[in-house]
Design a protein around this motif. Sequence first.
Motif, PDB file in Angstrom:
ATOM      1  N   GLU A  42      -3.811 -75.872  25.743  1.00  0.00           N
ATOM      2  CA  GLU A  42      -4.956 -76.764  25.845  1.00  0.00           C
ATOM      3  C   GLU A  42      -5.387 -76.955  27.308  1.00  0.00           C
ATOM      4  OE1 GLU A  42      -7.984 -79.098  25.755  1.00  0.00           O
ATOM      5  OE2 GLU A  42      -7.198 -78.153  23.936  1.00  0.00           O
ATOM      6  N   PRO A  43      -6.590 -76.514  27.668  1.00  0.00           N
ATOM      7  CA  PRO A  43      -6.986 -76.534  29.074  1.00  0.00           C
ATOM      8  C   PRO A  43      -7.176 -77.928  29.658  1.00  0.00           C
ATOM      9  CG  PRO A  43      -8.831 -75.836  27.702  1.00  0.00           C
ATOM     10  CD  PRO A  43      -7.622 -75.881  26.820  1.00  0.00           C
ATOM     11  N   PHE A  44      -7.646 -78.899  28.858  1.00  0.00           N
ATOM     12  CA  PHE A  44      -7.934 -80.210  29.454  1.00  0.00           C
ATOM     13  C   PHE A  44      -6.663 -80.906  29.920  1.00  0.00           C
ATOM     14  CE2 PHE A  44     -11.931 -79.413  27.381  1.00  0.00           C
ATOM     15  CZ  PHE A  44     -12.861 -79.999  28.244  1.00  0.00           C
ATOM     16  N   VAL A  45      -5.545 -80.651  29.272  1.00  0.00           N
ATOM     17  CA  VAL A  45      -4.271 -81.188  29.747  1.00  0.00           C
ATOM     18  C   VAL A  45      -3.940 -80.575  31.111  1.00  0.00           C
ATOM     19  CG1 VAL A  45      -1.801 -81.348  29.276  1.00  0.00           C
ATOM     20  CG2 VAL A  45      -3.447 -81.558  27.396  1.00  0.00           C
ATOM     21  N   ILE A  46      -4.159 -79.278  31.218  1.00  0.00           N
ATOM     22  CA  ILE A  46      -3.844 -78.569  32.465  1.00  0.00           C
ATOM     23  C   ILE A  46      -4.826 -78.939  33.568  1.00  0.00           C
ATOM     24  CG2 ILE A  46      -3.617 -76.264  33.499  1.00  0.00           C
ATOM     25  CD1 ILE A  46      -2.624 -75.320  30.736  1.00  0.00           C
ATOM     26  N   TYR A  47      -6.102 -79.198  33.221  1.00  0.00           N
ATOM     27  CA  TYR A  47      -7.073 -79.621  34.240  1.00  0.00           C
ATOM     28  C   TYR A  47      -6.594 -80.874  34.966  1.00  0.00           C
ATOM     29  CZ  TYR A  47     -10.475 -76.561  31.864  1.00  0.00           C
ATOM     30  OH  TYR A  47     -11.127 -75.492  31.302  1.00  0.00           O
ATOM     31  N   SER A  48      -6.004 -81.791  34.218  1.00  0.00           N
ATOM     32  CA  SER A  48      -5.547 -83.030  34.840  1.00  0.00           C
ATOM     33  C   SER A  48      -4.506 -82.746  35.922  1.00  0.00           C
ATOM     34  CB  SER A  48      -4.963 -83.953  33.769  1.00  0.00           C
ATOM     35  OG  SER A  48      -4.665 -85.221  34.315  1.00  0.00           O
ATOM     36  N   ARG A  49      -3.616 -81.806  35.651  1.00  0.00           N
ATOM     37  CA  ARG A  49      -2.602 -81.445  36.651  1.00  0.00           C
ATOM     38  C   ARG A  49      -3.216 -80.697  37.828  1.00  0.00           C
ATOM     39  NH1 ARG A  49       2.145 -83.569  37.209  1.00  0.00           N
ATOM     40  NH2 ARG A  49       3.198 -81.588  37.622  1.00  0.00           N
ATOM     41  N   ILE A  50      -4.174 -79.827  37.531  1.00  0.00           N
ATOM     42  CA  ILE A  50      -4.842 -79.111  38.622  1.00  0.00           C
ATOM     43  C   ILE A  50      -5.548 -80.092  39.546  1.00  0.00           C
ATOM     44  CG2 ILE A  50      -6.687 -77.483  39.205  1.00  0.00           C
ATOM     45  CD1 ILE A  50      -6.094 -76.064  36.521  1.00  0.00           C
ATOM     46  N   LEU A  51      -6.281 -81.029  38.962  1.00  0.00           N
ATOM     47  CA  LEU A  51      -7.016 -82.001  39.771  1.00  0.00           C
ATOM     48  C   LEU A  51      -6.074 -82.880  40.580  1.00  0.00           C
ATOM     49  CD1 LEU A  51      -9.715 -82.929  37.128  1.00  0.00           C
ATOM     50  CD2 LEU A  51     -10.140 -81.763  39.296  1.00  0.00           C
ATOM     51  N   GLU A  52      -4.930 -83.219  39.994  1.00  0.00           N
ATOM     52  CA  GLU A  52      -3.952 -84.046  40.703  1.00  0.00           C
ATOM     53  C   GLU A  52      -3.378 -83.328  41.913  1.00  0.00           C
ATOM     54  OE1 GLU A  52       0.272 -86.417  39.812  1.00  0.00           O
ATOM     55  OE2 GLU A  52      -0.632 -85.113  38.289  1.00  0.00           O
ATOM     56  N   HIS A  53      -3.247 -81.999  41.823  1.00  0.00           N
ATOM     57  CA  HIS A  53      -2.577 -81.234  42.879  1.00  0.00           C
ATOM     58  C   HIS A  53      -3.543 -80.448  43.770  1.00  0.00           C
ATOM     59  CE1 HIS A  53       1.554 -82.116  41.702  1.00  0.00           C
ATOM     60  NE2 HIS A  53       1.162 -82.014  40.447  1.00  0.00           N
ATOM     61  N   THR A  54      -4.837 -80.725  43.674  1.00  0.00           N
ATOM     62  CA  THR A  54      -5.822 -80.147  44.589  1.00  0.00           C
ATOM     63  C   THR A  54      -6.665 -81.276  45.162  1.00  0.00           C
ATOM     64  OG1 THR A  54      -7.359 -79.749  42.751  1.00  0.00           O
ATOM     65  CG2 THR A  54      -5.931 -77.919  43.416  1.00  0.00           C
ATOM     66  N   ARG A  55      -7.446 -80.942  46.182  1.00  0.00           N
ATOM     67  CA  ARG A  55      -8.212 -81.990  46.860  1.00  0.00           C
ATOM     68  C   ARG A  55      -9.676 -82.003  46.437  1.00  0.00           C
ATOM     69  NH1 ARG A  55      -9.025 -80.881  51.734  1.00  0.00           N
ATOM     70  NH2 ARG A  55      -9.484 -83.004  52.428  1.00  0.00           N
ATOM     71  N   LYS A  56     -10.292 -80.834  46.353  1.00  0.00           N
ATOM     72  CA  LYS A  56     -11.736 -80.772  46.105  1.00  0.00           C
ATOM     73  C   LYS A  56     -12.115 -79.807  44.989  1.00  0.00           C
ATOM     74  CE  LYS A  56     -13.032 -81.910  50.879  1.00  0.00           C
ATOM     75  NZ  LYS A  56     -13.803 -81.451  52.084  1.00  0.00           N
ATOM     76  N   LEU A  57     -11.171 -79.070  44.463  1.00  0.00           N
ATOM     77  CA  LEU A  57     -11.474 -78.058  43.465  1.00  0.00           C
ATOM     78  C   LEU A  57     -12.185 -78.672  42.260  1.00  0.00           C
ATOM     79  CD1 LEU A  57     -10.707 -74.938  43.384  1.00  0.00           C
ATOM     80  CD2 LEU A  57      -9.005 -75.606  41.663  1.00  0.00           C
ATOM     81  N   VAL A  58     -13.258 -78.015  41.821  1.00  0.00           N
ATOM     82  CA  VAL A  58     -13.992 -78.411  40.618  1.00  0.00           C
ATOM     83  C   VAL A  58     -13.473 -77.559  39.463  1.00  0.00           C
ATOM     84  CG1 VAL A  58     -16.266 -78.520  39.516  1.00  0.00           C
ATOM     85  CG2 VAL A  58     -16.020 -79.054  41.958  1.00  0.00           C
ATOM     86  N   VAL A  59     -13.148 -78.182  38.330  1.00  0.00           N
ATOM     87  CA  VAL A  59     -12.539 -77.444  37.226  1.00  0.00           C
ATOM     88  C   VAL A  59     -13.387 -77.529  35.962  1.00  0.00           C
ATOM     89  CG1 VAL A  59     -10.236 -77.880  38.154  1.00  0.00           C
ATOM     90  CG2 VAL A  59     -11.139 -79.368  36.352  1.00  0.00           C
ATOM     91  N   GLY A  60     -13.220 -76.526  35.089  1.00  0.00           N
ATOM     92  CA  GLY A  60     -13.918 -76.541  33.817  1.00  0.00           C
ATOM     93  C   GLY A  60     -13.652 -75.281  33.018  1.00  0.00           C
ATOM     94  N   PRO A  61     -14.113 -75.252  31.769  1.00  0.00           N
ATOM     95  CA  PRO A  61     -13.888 -74.101  30.894  1.00  0.00           C
ATOM     96  C   PRO A  61     -14.950 -73.023  31.068  1.00  0.00           C
ATOM     97  CG  PRO A  61     -14.969 -75.842  29.664  1.00  0.00           C
ATOM     98  CD  PRO A  61     -14.754 -76.373  31.056  1.00  0.00           C
TER      99      PRO A  61
END
Length: 337
Positions: A42-61
């Motif tokens: 499930e990508p939205f679970v992983i997006y939360s971790r990506i956002l937590e561990h990056t500073r400015k990266l924009v994420v999405g499907p």
Amino acid sequence: MDFGLVLQTDPPGSAVVGLMRRAERNGFRYGWTFDSAVLWQEPFVIYSRILEHTRKLVVGPMVTNPGTRTWEVTASAFATLNDMYGNRTVCGIGRGDSAMRVAGRKPNTLARLGEAIDVIRDLAEGREAMVDGSPVRIPWVRDGHLPVWMAAYGPKALALAGQKADGFILQLADPFLTEWMVKAVRQAAADAGRDTSSVTICVAAPAYVGDDLAHAREQCRWFGGMVGNHVADLVARYGEHSGLVPEALTDYIKAREGYDYSHHGRADNPSTAFVPDEIVDRFCLLGPPSAHIERLKALRALGVDQFAVYAMHDARERVIDAYGAEIIPALTQPPSR
């Protein structure tokens, strides 16, 4: 020009997070993932971790679709991430290929997709929208912002992207086809009374940096098969020689015999033997850094705002680092005087 990294959410999720952190360190501004609930995590679970561990990266499907989640759930997921991490998401959306077909469903209609684009954006940004005939608003959204970018190939889909979407995602990097499709999107935007420059243009394709072209082609041939799924739909809808779709896009699928989604987007996909070297070279970016820079400058001249690197091959870290060291600086830094 901006740069994005596209990954599948294969387990472990920590590996996806690590590659996205590496991408941000190398100058990538966007982190994209596939979204097929049966095939990957499930990508939205992983997006939360990506956002937590990056500073400015924009994420999405790249991309979700209107059929596998209800629209208020999709909007709430984006709005929650934006509330937690500061409006750092983008919604890439399309009719649905692997996510729908693996579950035994047909891709969504363009009419449904167009309605979903408006509803998801409105809800995620705090406005009321009609969902299945009922007015819905997410009351806790404050200052939400969600750009919705649409993936498209065919004439009607390109027109819809120009009419409604904040961005257009083209999943191939051939300059001839890019020019044709970007013009179609821009014209549709103009016809709808929109500012044509308001539609962000994103080209997404595999990139493989190195001198062994034969190996690079084998690592990226899967992409021609993935694109071929969409082309087959276009041929079924418009006909092989309709004049509505360039033959440069449709000719190569004549030898296509079927497609196994269990290998979707993977270098070992056995369903892509029909894809010729010429198509791999046209659709993907292969070769030394200079070849990538040359192609990307050509795409930028056609109005492309972002290049998103599909990294489903055996050299993910090397390609991310090569882009950060040589290719991204050549496309983002002003020329020296």
